[in-house]
Design a protein around this motif. Sequence first.
Motif, PDB file in Angstrom:
ATOM      1  N   ILE A 102       0.836  -1.204   0.000  1.00  0.00           N
ATOM      2  CA  ILE A 102       0.000   0.000   0.000  1.00  0.00           C
ATOM      3  C   ILE A 102       0.870   1.253   0.000  1.00  0.00           C
ATOM      4  CG2 ILE A 102      -1.691   1.315   1.336  1.00  0.00           C
ATOM      5  CD1 ILE A 102      -2.846  -1.294   2.312  1.00  0.00           C
ATOM      6  N   GLY A 103       1.922   1.241   0.817  1.00  0.00           N
ATOM      7  CA  GLY A 103       2.811   2.398   0.867  1.00  0.00           C
ATOM      8  C   GLY A 103       3.510   2.638  -0.454  1.00  0.00           C
ATOM      9  N   ALA A 104       3.899   1.553  -1.160  1.00  0.00           N
ATOM     10  CA  ALA A 104       4.550   1.703  -2.459  1.00  0.00           C
ATOM     11  C   ALA A 104       3.591   2.291  -3.489  1.00  0.00           C
ATOM     12  CB  ALA A 104       5.084   0.356  -2.936  1.00  0.00           C
ATOM     13  N   LEU A 105       2.344   1.855  -3.465  1.00  0.00           N
ATOM     14  CA  LEU A 105       1.355   2.418  -4.379  1.00  0.00           C
ATOM     15  C   LEU A 105       1.160   3.912  -4.125  1.00  0.00           C
ATOM     16  CD1 LEU A 105      -1.385  -0.376  -4.373  1.00  0.00           C
ATOM     17  CD2 LEU A 105       0.206   0.165  -6.227  1.00  0.00           C
ATOM     18  N   PHE A 110       2.255   9.732  -5.412  1.00  0.00           N
ATOM     19  CA  PHE A 110       2.740  11.056  -5.014  1.00  0.00           C
ATOM     20  C   PHE A 110       3.978  11.465  -5.805  1.00  0.00           C
ATOM     21  CE2 PHE A 110       0.426  10.242  -0.921  1.00  0.00           C
ATOM     22  CZ  PHE A 110      -0.397  11.351  -0.994  1.00  0.00           C
ATOM     23  N   SER A 111       4.796  10.512  -6.206  1.00  0.00           N
ATOM     24  CA  SER A 111       6.037  10.831  -6.897  1.00  0.00           C
ATOM     25  C   SER A 111       5.851  11.064  -8.386  1.00  0.00           C
ATOM     26  CB  SER A 111       7.054   9.698  -6.673  1.00  0.00           C
ATOM     27  OG  SER A 111       8.242   9.927  -7.394  1.00  0.00           O
ATOM     28  N   ARG A 112       4.971  10.285  -9.009  1.00  0.00           N
ATOM     29  CA  ARG A 112       4.884  10.322 -10.468  1.00  0.00           C
ATOM     30  C   ARG A 112       3.657  11.054 -11.000  1.00  0.00           C
ATOM     31  NH1 ARG A 112       9.568   8.974  -9.937  1.00  0.00           N
ATOM     32  NH2 ARG A 112      10.631   7.430 -11.243  1.00  0.00           N
ATOM     33  N   LEU A 189      12.759   6.876 -17.408  1.00  0.00           N
ATOM     34  CA  LEU A 189      12.380   5.468 -17.555  1.00  0.00           C
ATOM     35  C   LEU A 189      10.876   5.332 -17.759  1.00  0.00           C
ATOM     36  CD1 LEU A 189      14.589   3.876 -14.744  1.00  0.00           C
ATOM     37  CD2 LEU A 189      15.026   3.875 -17.205  1.00  0.00           C
ATOM     38  N   ASP A 190      10.110   6.127 -17.018  1.00  0.00           N
ATOM     39  CA  ASP A 190       8.662   6.103 -17.183  1.00  0.00           C
ATOM     40  C   ASP A 190       8.270   6.582 -18.574  1.00  0.00           C
ATOM     41  OD1 ASP A 190       9.453   6.124 -14.462  1.00  0.00           O
ATOM     42  OD2 ASP A 190       7.409   6.606 -13.859  1.00  0.00           O
ATOM     43  N   GLU A 191       8.910   7.649 -19.028  1.00  0.00           N
ATOM     44  CA  GLU A 191       8.571   8.203 -20.338  1.00  0.00           C
ATOM     45  C   GLU A 191       8.912   7.226 -21.458  1.00  0.00           C
ATOM     46  OE1 GLU A 191      10.723  11.815 -20.451  1.00  0.00           O
ATOM     47  OE2 GLU A 191       9.507  12.817 -18.898  1.00  0.00           O
ATOM     48  N   ALA A 192      10.048   6.539 -21.324  1.00  0.00           N
ATOM     49  CA  ALA A 192      10.409   5.555 -22.349  1.00  0.00           C
ATOM     50  C   ALA A 192       9.419   4.394 -22.363  1.00  0.00           C
ATOM     51  CB  ALA A 192      11.826   5.040 -22.093  1.00  0.00           C
ATOM     52  N   ALA A 198       3.277   1.273 -22.394  1.00  0.00           N
ATOM     53  CA  ALA A 198       3.036   0.784 -21.039  1.00  0.00           C
ATOM     54  C   ALA A 198       2.244   1.812 -20.246  1.00  0.00           C
ATOM     55  CB  ALA A 198       4.361   0.502 -20.330  1.00  0.00           C
ATOM     56  N   GLY A 199       1.326   1.310 -19.423  1.00  0.00           N
ATOM     57  CA  GLY A 199       0.564   2.177 -18.547  1.00  0.00           C
ATOM     58  C   GLY A 199       1.196   2.257 -17.172  1.00  0.00           C
ATOM     59  N   HIS A 200       0.530   2.973 -16.264  1.00  0.00           N
ATOM     60  CA  HIS A 200       1.083   3.140 -14.927  1.00  0.00           C
ATOM     61  C   HIS A 200       1.224   1.805 -14.193  1.00  0.00           C
ATOM     62  CE1 HIS A 200       1.394   7.466 -14.667  1.00  0.00           C
ATOM     63  NE2 HIS A 200       0.163   7.608 -15.165  1.00  0.00           N
ATOM     64  N   ALA A 201       0.255   0.929 -14.350  1.00  0.00           N
ATOM     65  CA  ALA A 201       0.318  -0.355 -13.649  1.00  0.00           C
ATOM     66  C   ALA A 201       1.514  -1.175 -14.122  1.00  0.00           C
ATOM     67  CB  ALA A 201      -0.982  -1.126 -13.857  1.00  0.00           C
ATOM     68  N   ARG A 202       1.724  -1.238 -15.428  1.00  0.00           N
ATOM     69  CA  ARG A 202       2.842  -2.019 -15.946  1.00  0.00           C
ATOM     70  C   ARG A 202       4.173  -1.393 -15.561  1.00  0.00           C
ATOM     71  NH1 ARG A 202       3.628  -3.875 -22.285  1.00  0.00           N
ATOM     72  NH2 ARG A 202       5.472  -5.198 -21.934  1.00  0.00           N
ATOM     73  N   ILE A 203       4.257  -0.069 -15.594  1.00  0.00           N
ATOM     74  CA  ILE A 203       5.494   0.601 -15.189  1.00  0.00           C
ATOM     75  C   ILE A 203       5.805   0.330 -13.723  1.00  0.00           C
ATOM     76  CG2 ILE A 203       6.553   2.863 -14.839  1.00  0.00           C
ATOM     77  CD1 ILE A 203       4.976   3.858 -17.258  1.00  0.00           C
ATOM     78  N   PHE A 204       4.762   0.376 -12.915  1.00  0.00           N
ATOM     79  CA  PHE A 204       4.963   0.183 -11.471  1.00  0.00           C
ATOM     80  C   PHE A 204       5.429  -1.234 -11.150  1.00  0.00           C
ATOM     81  CE2 PHE A 204       3.161  -1.127  -7.348  1.00  0.00           C
ATOM     82  CZ  PHE A 204       3.820  -0.235  -6.510  1.00  0.00           C
ATOM     83  N   PHE A 205       4.752  -2.234 -11.719  1.00  0.00           N
ATOM     84  CA  PHE A 205       5.041  -3.622 -11.350  1.00  0.00           C
ATOM     85  C   PHE A 205       6.271  -4.193 -12.045  1.00  0.00           C
ATOM     86  CE2 PHE A 205       0.515  -3.426 -10.161  1.00  0.00           C
ATOM     87  CZ  PHE A 205       0.592  -3.956  -8.884  1.00  0.00           C
ATOM     88  N   THR A 206       6.567  -3.761 -13.235  1.00  0.00           N
ATOM     89  CA  THR A 206       7.673  -4.365 -13.984  1.00  0.00           C
ATOM     90  C   THR A 206       8.968  -3.574 -13.934  1.00  0.00           C
ATOM     91  OG1 THR A 206       6.988  -3.264 -16.048  1.00  0.00           O
ATOM     92  CG2 THR A 206       6.044  -5.444 -15.571  1.00  0.00           C
ATOM     93  N   ILE A 207       8.897  -2.270 -13.637  1.00  0.00           N
ATOM     94  CA  ILE A 207      10.109  -1.440 -13.661  1.00  0.00           C
ATOM     95  C   ILE A 207      10.412  -0.861 -12.282  1.00  0.00           C
ATOM     96  CG2 ILE A 207      11.198   0.590 -14.668  1.00  0.00           C
ATOM     97  CD1 ILE A 207       9.527   0.170 -17.161  1.00  0.00           C
ATOM     98  N   ILE A 208       9.464  -0.112 -11.735  1.00  0.00           N
ATOM     99  CA  ILE A 208       9.724   0.644 -10.515  1.00  0.00           C
ATOM    100  C   ILE A 208       9.991  -0.277  -9.318  1.00  0.00           C
ATOM    101  CG2 ILE A 208       8.820   2.360  -8.929  1.00  0.00           C
ATOM    102  CD1 ILE A 208       9.553   3.453 -11.656  1.00  0.00           C
TER     103      ILE A 208
END
Length: 298
Positions: A102-105, A110-112, A189-192, A198-208
């Motif tokens: 929950i904290g990571a979400l 807040f960051s992105r 990295l998000d922009e690439a 990729a959407g926010h969910a895919r960026i969050f789970f696969t990269i961040i």
Amino acid sequence: MTPSSRAEKPVRRRPFGRWFADTGWRHLVAIVVSIFAIFPLLYVLSASLNPRGTLTGSNQLFSQVGFDAYVRILTDPSIPYAMWFLNTLIVATVTGFTMVFIGALAAYAFSRMRFTGRRVGLITIVVVQMFPQLLAVVAIFLMMSSIGDWFAAIGLNTLSGLILIYLGGALGVNTYLMYGFFNTIPKELDEAAKIDGAGHARIFFTIILRLVAPILAVVGLLSFIGIVNEFVIASIMLIDPEKQTLVVGLTKLVSNPRYADWAAFSAGAVMAAIPVVVLFLLLQKYIVGGLTAGATKG
């Protein structure tokens, strides 16, 4: 000057006074602090091995060594230590993992993302954590008592209800700590990834999540330790001995003014520290990086 003569030149050592003024005093302070921190641990270990069962008889460390307290706390039917241990592991593991998720979400949002009330919300979740849990004990008890009348599975005297209460404070200092770490991850990295579809969910789970593993480990460890050591909320939520956690159960061993079994209490405390130590050793390589990286960029 030839290389051979340069190599033969004696090395001048600094005077002891200068060395002590520069760095030596730090070693002295480290030794004193280490002794101050280790002595209580040795005292508890000595008390757990003392057959007398009193702290006053343990003033001389390891004067008597025996495992009577360990055998007693593990075999006495009136002391369900195994259930306390299992309950603590369930509550701390489930709560710690969910708190980190929950904290990571929240930290990612807040960051992105940019939305109305972002700054106010970030400050609010930190300010709310400044108030101690003791202020909410009565309200929590009345609320869980009422909820238990309708949904007994999450009411008083249930581990699931205790977990939900702990999760109610998940968005706190841990979110702010992870927020600072998330800001150190380049937004390029998000922009690439967005260019690739990729959407926010895919960026969050696969990269961040892979890049922020150190801070996730730190928050998970702190949450686990905090849940294991929490007493106030657990003492009012859990009534039956079989449902209690280690802190609540062990406290009852020394709450009797006529006979306080300090040896069994110390033995239980030593065994209760094993999961925390194991988790700390497993996450050790992430701890330093997770605690320092987020402080460089807010």
